[in-house]
Design an enzyme around this catalytic site. Structure first.
Site, PDB file in Angstrom:
ATOM      1  N   GLU A 305     -17.365  53.263   9.710  1.00  0.00           N
ATOM      2  CA  GLU A 305     -16.212  52.386   9.482  1.00  0.00           C
ATOM      3  C   GLU A 305     -15.192  53.117   8.630  1.00  0.00           C
ATOM      4  OE1 GLU A 305     -17.518  48.332   8.165  1.00  0.00           O
ATOM      5  OE2 GLU A 305     -19.446  49.242   8.622  1.00  0.00           O
ATOM      6  N   ARG A 311     -16.722  49.269  -2.056  1.00  0.00           N
ATOM      7  CA  ARG A 311     -18.143  49.064  -1.776  1.00  0.00           C
ATOM      8  C   ARG A 311     -18.606  49.610  -0.431  1.00  0.00           C
ATOM      9  NH1 ARG A 311     -19.072  42.740  -0.515  1.00  0.00           N
ATOM     10  NH2 ARG A 311     -17.605  42.516   1.177  1.00  0.00           N
ATOM     11  N   GLU A 454     -22.337  40.895  -1.105  1.00  0.00           N
ATOM     12  CA  GLU A 454     -23.474  40.960  -0.213  1.00  0.00           C
ATOM     13  C   GLU A 454     -24.275  42.235  -0.430  1.00  0.00           C
ATOM     14  OE1 GLU A 454     -22.788  41.945   3.988  1.00  0.00           O
ATOM     15  OE2 GLU A 454     -24.661  42.876   3.409  1.00  0.00           O
TER      16      GLU A 454
END
Lengths: 531, 182
Positions: A305, A311, A454
């Site tokens: 990505e 993060r 998360e």
């Protein structure tokens, strides 16, 4: 007339010139004399030094250690220098953290890992003037061997980790010399953010740190972060092994992307191409189908990505769990949350020093958790967000700001930094997620959050080949490419669920840090491939 | 262009909301004037009234609620000051200015219930109408950062009869962000 005039002018000029030249000569002579004097002085000093240095064999630069001899010499670790060792004569190997000469004395701060001790070298019986000078001129970060006597101190040495003792140096040898100019100063790199601004002192920005990672990793903060991270891994393994899990190793070069092809790295593989695994998902599940029941895997995971956020990394360490269950996937959630709680407890009990050290530079509230872990359903979370004025649809995925806000709301209501969000909308989860039997819009999937971010994504997987095919088709996935995966469920597959945790994120969020690069030793992101 | 017409529409809706708050029976008809579309009220017995603050003050007098403009000379001055602030600073301010306005207003409201101290005035109504579009966009964290504005805003939006044409803004009663965690 004119001629004479010119001549006169010329003479004058000449005279002026000669005057100037004379002055110049004089000056030069003086300079030369001074220089000679200086040289003589230096020479005589040197001579003196060579003649009078009674401590000549007590200091110097060691020849390169090429394993020529086995010295029967015990080196004491800096962290073991405590008042119990007072009056003992010991050898220490450490780095020169700082050195400060003051007349006939030289103060050194010696550092080994995150521990520091003060050492004192004073002209006297053991040390000569030249020896003190030698010590004062040593470059920062050089590695030295020191023989010294441990002495208790009257007043605590606030700047060192060993506050009750200091070393009175008797011998000092350089094992490895550092270059004089460091790309960054360690003191600047551990200064709390904001503190430097007030005093007009420098702090080191992240890119400089990462460019010179080897030096940055020497700071007390980095040392503590990565010791704690090693603890996370160990606690993860220990807890799962105790629960009867088996550690597995899975390939990282795979033939098909597990969750759609957009965010995987392609590598050339002989005459064809392959992908770097974005999760050990498929292999974990195949192990379940092969009767391993409870497996875990610690290894690199790749994400292509192109997101440059605080993060995201393109390569990180995944802690993956997959487990067969009896009747309800909550058995697996309970097992994973218990593992996380064991990790949090282990860190709290065994790594307090490291936590404190990191807190000095990056203050944060202590990490809080509940036992048993709080489990919220997605619907409840959406209701909480709506009550706080957020407009969102029932089946909409959580945006990052909403995730964070939810974390704050949960913390405020339940006083926990760790919770599970259960029953995600089916639409926002991958094809292998088991739909909720009571409401087909939802699924048996869950995320786990630390400080509102998360850290784990997991679900009950579809273990029925037919349903799996249906779901894959619904997601428009080429069935040919995942044939081997679907086939593995044809010969009897137990119901199972699992999840994957990002090691760097857990470390970052446990310590309340703000950037995942701080908890990755050699971070990889879209813009960084070195060091 | 669209934004300007939005603003003028807002000003007109604002005036009709104000009329209803004041309990004026017969709604007035307004027009607008000039490039900036300043609201105009054609008065039956006199010259036209021009401008939001002028018309609003007129409506207050018509409703025989002069205390809303301040019950003492000092208070009248403060109310005028905030009405002026509303049309000169708040309306059409740039994005950078918003932050400054929020910061200053937050500080000002630290020891006050209403803009003019401890009594409700027209200044509260018009500032509430004018700042609504900013507050509605604030994230929970920002609402907490500008705590005094949020408190004042929530109080005014619940003040009987004020809100009318504007949607309510959700305000949390608990602090969810630890102090200094911005």
């Amino acid at each position: 007339m004119t001629k004479e005039n010119v001549q006169g002018a010329g003479e004058e000029e000449q005279q002026a010139q000669s005057k100037k030249a004379l002055k110049k000569q004089q000056k030069e002579a003086e300079k030369a004399a001074k220089k000679a004097e200086k040289q003589a002085k230096l020479a005589s000093e040197q001579q003196e030094a060579e003649e009078d240095d009674f401590a000549m064999d007590r200091y110097g630069i060691c020849p390169m250690v090429q394993s020529q001899q086995k010295l029967d010499r015990a080196l004491v670790r800096v962290q073991d220098l405590t008042p119990e060792k007072a009056e003992q004569q010991i050898w220490v190997r450490a780095r020169i953290h700082t050195s400060r000469a003051k007349g006939k004395q030289c103060f050194l701060v010696l550092r080994h890992q995150q521990f520091t001790v003060q050492a004192l070298l004073a002209v006297g019986d053991c040390a000569s003037k030249q020896m003190v000078k030698f010590a004062a001129n040593l470059t920062k970060e050089s590695i030295i061997d020191v023989e010294a006597v441990v002495k208790k101190v009257e007043q605590k040495i606030e700047s060192c980790s060993q506050q009750d003792v200091e070393l009175h140096v008797e011998r000092i040898f350089v094992i490895s010399q550092s270059e004089a100019r460091l790309p960054l100063q360690l003191e600047d790199a551990v200064r709390p953010e904001g503190e430097g601004d007030e005093e007009g002192r420098a702090t080191v920005n992240q890119d400089t740190r990462l460019d010179n990672r080897v030096i940055d990793l020497r700071t007390t903060t980095s040392q503590s972060i990565f010791r704690l991270q090693s603890g996370v891994c160990q606690l993860f393994r220990d807890t799962l092994i105790n629960k009867g899990f088996v550690e597995i190793q899975t390939p990282k070069i795979i033939s098909a992307a597990s969750e759609g092809g957009a965010n995987v790295f392609t590598v050339s593989y002989f005459k064809t191409s392959a992908y770097l695994a974005q999760s050990p998902q498929l292999y974990k599940q195949m192990c379940i189908c092969a009767d391993f029941d409870k497996v875990f895997c610690v290894g690199p995971v790749f994400r292509a990505e192109d997101s440059n956020t605080h993060r995201h990394l393109t390569e990180f360490v995944g802690l993956d769990i997959e487990m067969a269950f009896n009747y309800h996937y909550h058995e697996v959630i309970d097992s994973i949350t218990d593992t996380m709680v064991q990790i949090f407890k282990g860190l709290r009990d065994r790594f307090q020093t490291e936590i404190q050290t990191v807190n000095k530079q990056y203050p944060s509230e202590p990490f809080k958790f509940l036992e048993p872990t709080l489990r919220l359903e997605y619907k409840e979370a959406v209701a909480m967000l709506r009550a706080a004025g957020v407009e969102m649809g029932d089946e909409e995925d959580l945006s990052t700001p909403n995730e964070k806000l939810l974390g704050r709301l949960v913390k405020e209501k339940y006083d926990t930094d760790f919770y599970v969000l259960d029953k995600y909308p089916l639409a926002v989860r991958p094809f292998y997620t088991m739909p909720d039997p009571n409401n087909p819009k939802y699924s048996n999937s869950y995320d786990m959050f630390m400080r509102g971010e998360e850290i784990l994504s997991g679900a009950q997987r579809v273990h029925d080949a037919q349903l799996l095919t249906e779901r894959a088709m619904h997601h428009g996935i080429d069935l040919e490419k995942i044939k081997a995966y679907i086939d593995s469920f044809r010969y009897g597959a137990p119901p199972h669920a699992g999840g994957g945790i990002g090691l760097e994120r857990v470390t970052m969020l446990y310590l309340g840090l703000h950037n995942v690069r701080q908890t990755s030793m050699f971070p990889r992101d879209p813009k960084r491939l070195t060091p | 262009m669209c934004q300007v017409s939005g603003v003028i529409k807002m000003a007109l809706r604002e005036l009709s909301s104000l009329e209803r708050f004041l309990g004026l029976k017969k709604p007035n008809k307004y027009s607008s004037q000039g490039g900036k579309k300043v609201p105009v009220l054609q008065n039956n017995n006199g010259p036209a009234l021009i401008g939001l603050v002028t018309i609003a003050s007129h409506l207050v007098r018509e409703a025989k609620r002069p205390e809303l403009l301040g019950d003492s000379a000092e208070r009248r001055a403060v109310v005028q000051q905030w009405l002026e602030y509303r049309v000169t600073r708040l309306d059409n301010c740039s994005k950078e200015e918003v932050k400054v306005i929020l910061k200053d207003l937050n500080q000002y409201l630290e020891d006050k219930v209403y803009l003019a101290g401890n009594v409700f005035t027209l200044a509260d109504i018009l500032m509430y109408y004018g700042i609504h579009h900013i507050v509605v966009e604030l994230a929970v964290q920002e609402k907490e950062r500008y705590l005094n504005i949020t408190r004042w805003f929530d109080h005014i939006q619940h003040y009987p009869g004020v809100r009318h044409h504007l949607p309510p803004v959700v305000v949390l009663r608990n602090r969810v962000y630890p102090s200094g965690h911005y």
